[in-house]
Design a protein around this motif. Structure first.
Motif, PDB file in Angstrom:
ATOM      1  N   ALA A  34      13.741  43.459  29.946  1.00 55.33           N
ATOM      2  CA  ALA A  34      14.405  42.498  30.833  1.00 55.33           C
ATOM      3  C   ALA A  34      13.847  42.553  32.259  1.00 55.33           C
ATOM      4  O   ALA A  34      13.954  41.585  33.009  1.00 55.33           O
ATOM      5  CB  ALA A  34      15.906  42.758  30.853  1.00 55.33           C
ATOM      6  N   PHE A  35      13.244  43.671  32.627  1.00 57.85           N
ATOM      7  CA  PHE A  35      12.708  43.841  33.974  1.00 57.85           C
ATOM      8  C   PHE A  35      11.316  43.242  34.142  1.00 57.85           C
ATOM      9  O   PHE A  35      10.866  43.010  35.250  1.00 57.85           O
ATOM     10  CB  PHE A  35      12.640  45.333  34.334  1.00 57.85           C
ATOM     11  CG  PHE A  35      13.980  45.991  34.406  1.00 57.85           C
ATOM     12  CD1 PHE A  35      14.702  46.002  35.576  1.00 57.85           C
ATOM     13  CD2 PHE A  35      14.526  46.601  33.289  1.00 57.85           C
ATOM     14  CE1 PHE A  35      15.939  46.609  35.651  1.00 57.85           C
ATOM     15  CE2 PHE A  35      15.760  47.211  33.341  1.00 57.85           C
ATOM     16  CZ  PHE A  35      16.475  47.215  34.525  1.00 57.85           C
ATOM     17  N   VAL A  36      10.610  43.051  33.039  1.00 56.68           N
ATOM     18  CA  VAL A  36       9.200  42.649  33.095  1.00 56.68           C
ATOM     19  C   VAL A  36       8.981  41.297  33.782  1.00 56.68           C
ATOM     20  O   VAL A  36       8.088  41.198  34.626  1.00 56.68           O
ATOM     21  CB  VAL A  36       8.555  42.707  31.693  1.00 56.68           C
ATOM     22  CG1 VAL A  36       7.146  42.144  31.706  1.00 56.68           C
ATOM     23  CG2 VAL A  36       8.549  44.148  31.187  1.00 56.68           C
ATOM     24  N   PRO A  37       9.750  40.249  33.486  1.00 55.61           N
ATOM     25  CA  PRO A  37       9.487  38.981  34.190  1.00 55.61           C
ATOM     26  C   PRO A  37       9.582  39.112  35.715  1.00 55.61           C
ATOM     27  O   PRO A  37       8.724  38.595  36.439  1.00 55.61           O
ATOM     28  CB  PRO A  37      10.564  38.032  33.650  1.00 55.61           C
ATOM     29  CG  PRO A  37      10.904  38.586  32.308  1.00 55.61           C
ATOM     30  CD  PRO A  37      10.786  40.084  32.453  1.00 55.61           C
ATOM     31  N   GLY A  38      10.585  39.821  36.202  1.00 52.71           N
ATOM     32  CA  GLY A  38      10.704  40.035  37.643  1.00 52.71           C
ATOM     33  C   GLY A  38       9.553  40.854  38.193  1.00 52.71           C
ATOM     34  O   GLY A  38       9.051  40.582  39.293  1.00 52.71           O
ATOM     35  N   ASP A  39       9.111  41.852  37.428  1.00 53.32           N
ATOM     36  CA  ASP A  39       7.979  42.667  37.870  1.00 53.32           C
ATOM     37  C   ASP A  39       6.696  41.854  37.922  1.00 53.32           C
ATOM     38  O   ASP A  39       5.857  42.058  38.805  1.00 53.32           O
ATOM     39  CB  ASP A  39       7.805  43.878  36.952  1.00 53.32           C
ATOM     40  CG  ASP A  39       8.870  44.934  37.175  1.00 53.32           C
ATOM     41  OD1 ASP A  39       9.463  44.971  38.282  1.00 53.32           O
ATOM     42  OD2 ASP A  39       9.124  45.722  36.251  1.00 53.32           O
ATOM     43  N   ILE A  40       6.535  40.928  37.001  1.00 54.85           N
ATOM     44  CA  ILE A  40       5.347  40.064  37.023  1.00 54.85           C
ATOM     45  C   ILE A  40       5.386  39.163  38.257  1.00 54.85           C
ATOM     46  O   ILE A  40       4.364  38.989  38.942  1.00 54.85           O
ATOM     47  CB  ILE A  40       5.238  39.247  35.721  1.00 54.85           C
ATOM     48  CG1 ILE A  40       4.917  40.185  34.552  1.00 54.85           C
ATOM     49  CG2 ILE A  40       4.181  38.150  35.851  1.00 54.85           C
ATOM     50  CD1 ILE A  40       4.989  39.541  33.183  1.00 54.85           C
ATOM     51  N   ILE A  41       6.548  38.627  38.573  1.00 55.91           N
ATOM     52  CA  ILE A  41       6.684  37.800  39.779  1.00 55.91           C
ATOM     53  C   ILE A  41       6.356  38.629  41.019  1.00 55.91           C
ATOM     54  O   ILE A  41       5.625  38.180  41.907  1.00 55.91           O
ATOM     55  CB  ILE A  41       8.095  37.185  39.869  1.00 55.91           C
ATOM     56  CG1 ILE A  41       8.278  36.151  38.765  1.00 55.91           C
ATOM     57  CG2 ILE A  41       8.348  36.577  41.252  1.00 55.91           C
ATOM     58  CD1 ILE A  41       9.706  35.693  38.570  1.00 55.91           C
ATOM     59  N   LYS A  42       6.883  39.850  41.084  1.00 54.77           N
ATOM     60  CA  LYS A  42       6.593  40.721  42.231  1.00 54.77           C
ATOM     61  C   LYS A  42       5.114  41.057  42.306  1.00 54.77           C
ATOM     62  O   LYS A  42       4.539  41.117  43.401  1.00 54.77           O
ATOM     63  CB  LYS A  42       7.432  42.004  42.162  1.00 54.77           C
ATOM     64  CG  LYS A  42       8.904  41.771  42.447  1.00 54.77           C
ATOM     65  CD  LYS A  42       9.688  43.057  42.401  1.00 54.77           C
ATOM     66  CE  LYS A  42      10.261  43.252  41.010  1.00 54.77           C
ATOM     67  NZ  LYS A  42      11.184  44.385  40.925  1.00 54.77           N
ATOM     68  N   ALA A  43       4.463  41.234  41.156  1.00 55.80           N
ATOM     69  CA  ALA A  43       3.031  41.534  41.134  1.00 55.80           C
ATOM     70  C   ALA A  43       2.220  40.347  41.653  1.00 55.80           C
ATOM     71  O   ALA A  43       1.283  40.528  42.445  1.00 55.80           O
ATOM     72  CB  ALA A  43       2.588  41.913  39.724  1.00 55.80           C
ATOM     73  N   VAL A  44       2.581  39.145  41.243  1.00 55.76           N
ATOM     74  CA  VAL A  44       1.882  37.946  41.720  1.00 55.76           C
ATOM     75  C   VAL A  44       2.057  37.802  43.231  1.00 55.76           C
ATOM     76  O   VAL A  44       1.087  37.556  43.965  1.00 55.76           O
ATOM     77  CB  VAL A  44       2.369  36.678  40.974  1.00 55.76           C
ATOM     78  CG1 VAL A  44       1.865  35.412  41.640  1.00 55.76           C
ATOM     79  CG2 VAL A  44       1.938  36.727  39.507  1.00 55.76           C
ATOM     80  N   LEU A  45       3.284  37.974  43.714  1.00 56.29           N
ATOM     81  CA  LEU A  45       3.534  37.904  45.161  1.00 56.29           C
ATOM     82  C   LEU A  45       2.753  38.977  45.901  1.00 56.29           C
ATOM     83  O   LEU A  45       2.205  38.727  46.983  1.00 56.29           O
ATOM     84  CB  LEU A  45       5.030  38.039  45.457  1.00 56.29           C
ATOM     85  CG  LEU A  45       5.902  36.856  45.050  1.00 56.29           C
ATOM     86  CD1 LEU A  45       7.386  37.199  45.214  1.00 56.29           C
ATOM     87  CD2 LEU A  45       5.536  35.621  45.845  1.00 56.29           C
ATOM     88  N   THR A  46       2.692  40.171  45.328  1.00 54.51           N
ATOM     89  CA  THR A  46       1.932  41.258  45.946  1.00 54.51           C
ATOM     90  C   THR A  46       0.468  40.884  46.104  1.00 54.51           C
ATOM     91  O   THR A  46      -0.127  41.102  47.166  1.00 54.51           O
ATOM     92  CB  THR A  46       2.054  42.545  45.101  1.00 54.51           C
ATOM     93  OG1 THR A  46       3.412  42.983  45.137  1.00 54.51           O
ATOM     94  CG2 THR A  46       1.150  43.647  45.622  1.00 54.51           C
ATOM     95  N   VAL A  47      -0.119  40.331  45.066  1.00 60.41           N
ATOM     96  CA  VAL A  47      -1.541  39.959  45.131  1.00 60.41           C
ATOM     97  C   VAL A  47      -1.760  38.863  46.165  1.00 60.41           C
ATOM     98  O   VAL A  47      -2.713  38.934  46.953  1.00 60.41           O
ATOM     99  CB  VAL A  47      -2.064  39.552  43.739  1.00 60.41           C
ATOM    100  CG1 VAL A  47      -3.481  38.989  43.833  1.00 60.41           C
ATOM    101  CG2 VAL A  47      -2.022  40.744  42.791  1.00 60.41           C
TER     102      VAL A  47
END
Length: 177
Positions: free
Chosen positions: A151-164
């Motif tokens: 359940a955490f993965v979609p939010g982590d992917i969004i955070k990763a994209v924002l980080t990049v």
């Protein structure tokens, strides 16, 4: 270690703490969804392996001595023994891995490669430590802990994209960072 290094380490420890002010969402597993994992991603992507990892070690040391810097105002050594303890311990290692991967490139790696680096360290490494810990502490099977963590993965992917996106712009503005 230079004064500049020390300032960057302290700055990213403070940034990670500030990201904890964004309200958390706690799922049934007891592990909250927070913006703080983006702090570790940014620390690694912008500061490199050594400084990024040390920034998160400093942040966790401040948490350990009792400062309420985690999302929801949590702090103290006890948080390291709860459901999210493994994820917390994975934070500095994740930042180090992200920084190590970014350090291998002169300049900026392409967007997709940067995203892969952030996902490897900021999600892969953190989950590699956090999921087994969660299984142990919450008396779950590894499969149940993994399934609950999905359940955490979609939010982590969004955070990763924002980080990049953020890291690429900061590196463009400050190439000597």
């Amino acid at each position: 270690m230079t004064t500049k290094d020390t300032v960057y380490i302290a700055l990213f420890a403070a940034l990670t703490a500030a990201l904890g002010l964004i309200p958390q969402i706690t799922l049934a597993t007891g592990v909250p969804i927070t913006a703080q994992s983006m702090g570790i991603m940014l620390a690694g992507a912008l500061l490199g392996a050594k400084r990024g990892g040390l920034a998160i070690v400093l942040f966790l040391a401040l948490v350990a001595i009792g400062l309420p810097l985690l999302a929801g105002g949590r702090g103290g050594a006890g948080v390291f023994f709860g459901a999210s303890g493994g994820f917390l311990l994975g934070f500095p290692i994740g930042a180090f891995v992200i920084g190590f991967l970014f350090d291998r490139h002169a300049g900026r790696p392409p967007f997709l490669l940067s995203l892969i680096y952030v996902l490897i360290g900021g999600v892969g490494v953190v989950y590699l430590l956090g999921v087994p810990w969660l299984a142990q502490v919450a008396d779950l099977t590894l499969g149940q802990a993994f399934t609950g963590s999905i359940a955490f993965v979609p939010g982590d992917i969004i955070k990763a994209v924002l980080t990049v996106i953020i890291a690429r712009e900061v590196r463009r503005a400050l190439p000597d960072l």
